[in-house]
Design a protein around this motif. Structure first.
Motif, PDB file in Angstrom:
ATOM      1  N   THR B  27       0.856  -1.186   0.000  1.00 22.20           N
ATOM      2  CA  THR B  27       0.000   0.000   0.000  1.00 22.20           C
ATOM      3  C   THR B  27       0.889   1.232   0.000  1.00 22.20           C
ATOM      4  OG1 THR B  27      -0.184   0.028   2.423  1.00 22.20           O
ATOM      5  CG2 THR B  27      -1.830  -1.257   1.236  1.00 22.20           C
ATOM      6  N   LEU B  29       2.613   4.700   2.267  1.00 24.88           N
ATOM      7  CA  LEU B  29       3.087   5.119   3.570  1.00 24.88           C
ATOM      8  C   LEU B  29       1.920   5.535   4.466  1.00 24.88           C
ATOM      9  CD1 LEU B  29       6.031   7.476   3.983  1.00 24.88           C
ATOM     10  CD2 LEU B  29       3.907   8.079   5.075  1.00 24.88           C
ATOM     11  N   ARG B  30       1.004   6.247   3.862  1.00 24.10           N
ATOM     12  CA  ARG B  30      -0.135   6.723   4.636  1.00 24.10           C
ATOM     13  C   ARG B  30      -1.011   5.554   5.089  1.00 24.10           C
ATOM     14  NH1 ARG B  30      -5.032   9.668   1.873  1.00 24.10           N
ATOM     15  NH2 ARG B  30      -6.088  10.498   3.698  1.00 24.10           N
ATOM     16  N   ASP B  31      -1.234   4.587   4.194  1.00 23.12           N
ATOM     17  CA  ASP B  31      -2.019   3.416   4.566  1.00 23.12           C
ATOM     18  C   ASP B  31      -1.318   2.623   5.676  1.00 23.12           C
ATOM     19  OD1 ASP B  31      -4.278   3.584   2.715  1.00 23.12           O
ATOM     20  OD2 ASP B  31      -2.777   3.293   1.165  1.00 23.12           O
ATOM     21  N   CYS B  33       0.439   3.931   8.055  1.00 20.85           N
ATOM     22  CA  CYS B  33       0.165   4.644   9.307  1.00 20.85           C
ATOM     23  C   CYS B  33      -1.252   4.333   9.777  1.00 20.85           C
ATOM     24  CB  CYS B  33       0.323   6.149   9.108  1.00 20.85           C
ATOM     25  SG  CYS B  33       2.029   6.627   8.841  1.00 20.85           S
ATOM     26  N   TYR B 104       1.872  13.743  -0.021  1.00 19.23           N
ATOM     27  CA  TYR B 104       0.898  12.888  -0.678  1.00 19.23           C
ATOM     28  C   TYR B 104      -0.225  13.769  -1.175  1.00 19.23           C
ATOM     29  CZ  TYR B 104      -2.179  13.378   3.340  1.00 19.23           C
ATOM     30  OH  TYR B 104      -2.985  13.888   4.308  1.00 19.23           O
ATOM     31  N   ARG B 174      -8.769  17.484  -2.738  1.00 24.07           N
ATOM     32  CA  ARG B 174      -8.514  16.455  -1.730  1.00 24.07           C
ATOM     33  C   ARG B 174      -7.466  16.985  -0.780  1.00 24.07           C
ATOM     34  NH1 ARG B 174      -9.891  11.443  -4.157  1.00 24.07           N
ATOM     35  NH2 ARG B 174      -8.860  10.203  -2.591  1.00 24.07           N
ATOM     36  N   SER B 175      -7.358  16.355   0.363  1.00 27.08           N
ATOM     37  CA  SER B 175      -6.341  16.855   1.272  1.00 27.08           C
ATOM     38  C   SER B 175      -4.967  16.493   0.729  1.00 27.08           C
ATOM     39  CB  SER B 175      -6.538  16.296   2.677  1.00 27.08           C
ATOM     40  OG  SER B 175      -6.292  14.926   2.691  1.00 27.08           O
TER      41      SER B 175
END
Lengths: 175, 192
Positions: B27, B29-31, B33, B104, B174-175
């Motif tokens: 996935t 990096l954010r996923d 976390c 991201y 989106r953020s």
């Protein structure tokens, strides 16, 4: 790869058959070269190699249901046929995509456990890819529900973990 | 997705930890976390070195050894801690800074840059996709030290009066995270 890759079609009488017994007690007949792709079956066949008649061997697979085995067997059979030819990786990829595209989440989970137990690593890799795609950009709650996970964290522990990277939780898919 | 089709069996309890780590490493990096807050099994899988080694630059060991930073970092920290350490403590190499970025949300989704003279509509802005850098338009240039210079736009002060010049950076859809703006420079157009 496959030792006996004379897999023109299942009708060839020279192809030896093995019986696999599923967790729910069903007997499934498969070609020996397919059975050998399953680690527990391979081990069982090696241990019982003195048995002259392969047809008489029944390999117990107590962790896999007949429903899952009957999806796995045609997959492995076709995958073996593809790998026996000098085909492009693209073709195998297309075959894998076709196999996984319509899998329900539930079936995906069952197949992953079966592929892991049976040691079919090429399938496990593909299923891991699909699972990763399905949890990308999703919320914590979604991932839990998707994988049927009980949250064992206390609310305090969870709040602390979230506070470590608050930016990760913004703007995930809303579904 | 139909919620009723979700996995009924407790897959996470039965799959080996390496397998869960492998899934998470596929996935982002954010996923990863997010995954670390799912449950304790996921946390240890998501925090594992095998996951974060994928997110570090492939030659991170060499980069750290060649830098003035303490190369014991490589062995003393977990790969996840090393990653965030490098995010917050840029490494100095060859008189330049190397940042590991946490950006991201910039892929395919453009950022709006605008420059205009307040109270008039003679400003001109542009949309720029910041990531991947290869797709950046000509109005930007790499400066060889990790920074990127982007022409935000042009404005014309019609009446020659004093006023406010507004420089804006927007991305509404989106953020997004991880952009660092070093500064904004106003230059006369003729002497560019």
């Amino acid at each position: 790869m496959a030792s006996s890759s004379s897999s023109s079609s299942c009708s060839s009488s020279s192809e030896k058959k093995i019986t696999l017994k599923s967790s729910d007690g069903e007997a499934l007949n498969v070609e020996k070269n397919v059975a050998l792709e399953f680690e527990p079956a391979k081990g069982f066949l090696e241990d019982n190699s003195e048995e002259a008649d392969d047809e008489a061997i029944v390999v117990p697979l107590p962790n896999v249901s007949a429903a899952v085995l009957s999806e796995l067997i045609p997959y492995v059979k076709q995958r073996l046929e593809l790998s026996a030819k000098p085909v492009q990786k693209k073709l195998i990829k297309a075959f894998d995509d076709q196999f996984t595209r319509h899998l329900s989440d539930d079936k995906l989970g069952e197949l992953m456990l079966a592929a892991n137990y049976l040691g079919v690593n090429y399938l496990l890799d593909v299923l891991c890819d699909v699972t990763a795609d399905r949890i990308k950009n999703k919320s914590v709650e979604y991932v839990r529900e998707f994988l049927g996970i009980q949250n064992d964290f206390t609310p305090e522990e969870e709040a602390e973990l979230r506070a470590q990277c608050p930016w990760a939780f913004e703007g995930v898919d809303q579904d | 997705m139909n919620r009723e089709s979700n996995m009924d069996i407790a897959v996470a309890d039965q799959l080996p930890a390496e397998c869960i780590s492998h899934i998470i490493s596929l996935t982002t990096l954010r996923d990863a976390c997010i995954s670390s807050t799912v449950c304790p099994i996921f946390k240890s899988a998501a925090d594992s070195d095998s996951v974060w080694e994928k997110f570090l630059p492939s030659d991170y060991k060499q980069i750290i050894s060649n830098s003035v930073s303490d190369s014991s970092l490589i062995t003393s920290l977990s790969k996840k801690d090393l990653y965030f350490h490098l995010c917050h403590n840029p490494i100095i190499i060859n008189n330049g800074a190397m940042f590991i970025d946490t950006r991201y949300g910039f892929e395919t989704r453009p950022v709006d840059f605008g420059v205009y003279f307040d109270g008039s509509d003679n400003g001109e802005g542009r949309k720029v996709v910041l990531d991947p850098l290869a797709k950046m338009p000509k109005l930007s240039e790499g400066r060889g030290n990790g920074w990127m210079e982007i022409e935000m736009g042009v404005f014309f002060n019609v009446t020659g009066e004093d006023g406010t010049v507004v420089c804006s950076v927007f991305g509404f859809d989106r953020s997004k995270s991880g952009i660092i703006i070093q500064g904004v420079e106003l230059r006369p157009k003729s002497r560019r």
